[in-house]
Design a protein around this motif. Structure first.
Motif, PDB file in Angstrom:
ATOM      1  N   CYS A  12      66.333  44.708  53.988  1.00  0.00           N
ATOM      2  CA  CYS A  12      65.076  44.723  54.710  1.00  0.00           C
ATOM      3  C   CYS A  12      64.743  43.310  55.171  1.00  0.00           C
ATOM      4  CB  CYS A  12      63.956  45.256  53.823  1.00  0.00           C
ATOM      5  SG  CYS A  12      62.345  45.206  54.638  1.00  0.00           S
ATOM      6  N   ARG A  14      61.873  42.332  56.172  1.00  0.00           N
ATOM      7  CA  ARG A  14      60.493  41.993  55.862  1.00  0.00           C
ATOM      8  C   ARG A  14      60.294  41.566  54.412  1.00  0.00           C
ATOM      9  NH1 ARG A  14      56.951  46.587  59.082  1.00  0.00           N
ATOM     10  NH2 ARG A  14      57.769  46.150  61.144  1.00  0.00           N
ATOM     11  N   CYS A  15      60.820  42.347  53.459  1.00  0.00           N
ATOM     12  CA  CYS A  15      60.526  42.074  52.048  1.00  0.00           C
ATOM     13  C   CYS A  15      61.749  41.639  51.265  1.00  0.00           C
ATOM     14  CB  CYS A  15      59.890  43.293  51.392  1.00  0.00           C
ATOM     15  SG  CYS A  15      61.042  44.660  51.141  1.00  0.00           S
ATOM     16  N   CYS A  44      56.140  48.122  51.477  1.00  0.00           N
ATOM     17  CA  CYS A  44      56.708  47.581  52.704  1.00  0.00           C
ATOM     18  C   CYS A  44      57.208  48.715  53.602  1.00  0.00           C
ATOM     19  CB  CYS A  44      57.876  46.653  52.356  1.00  0.00           C
ATOM     20  SG  CYS A  44      58.728  46.008  53.789  1.00  0.00           S
ATOM     21  N   HIS A  46      59.897  49.193  55.467  1.00  0.00           N
ATOM     22  CA  HIS A  46      61.162  48.472  55.553  1.00  0.00           C
ATOM     23  C   HIS A  46      61.745  48.449  56.961  1.00  0.00           C
ATOM     24  CE1 HIS A  46      61.016  48.254  51.276  1.00  0.00           C
ATOM     25  NE2 HIS A  46      61.088  49.555  51.107  1.00  0.00           N
TER      26      HIS A  46
HETATM   27 ZN   LIG Z   1      60.945  46.000  53.099  1.00  0.00          ZN
END
Ligand SMILES: [Zn+2]
Length: 60
Positions: A12, A14-15, A44, A46
């Protein structure tokens, strides 16, 4: 002829969650590295790094 070519690993953007494809159980599971599970954030949305290039169906 159509053939399914699933990716084996994804992350992912983002996280930082990382998953690997469990072939035996046919599920994604969180990657474990040095006893630490790369689960990322629970809420999140994802965004997997394979989205741009991965196509589930490959025409042969
Ligand atoms: Zn994520």
């Amino acid at each position: 002829m159509t053939k399914i070519e699933p990716p084996r690993e994804r992350a992912c953007e983002r996280c930082g969650r990382r998953e690997v494809w469990d072939v035996g159980r046919q599920v994604w599971r969180a990657l474990e590295e040095d006893g630490d599970r790369k689960v990322g954030r629970a809420h999140c949305l994802h965004e997997w790094d394979i989205n741009g290039t991965y196509s589930p169906i490959a025409d042969a």
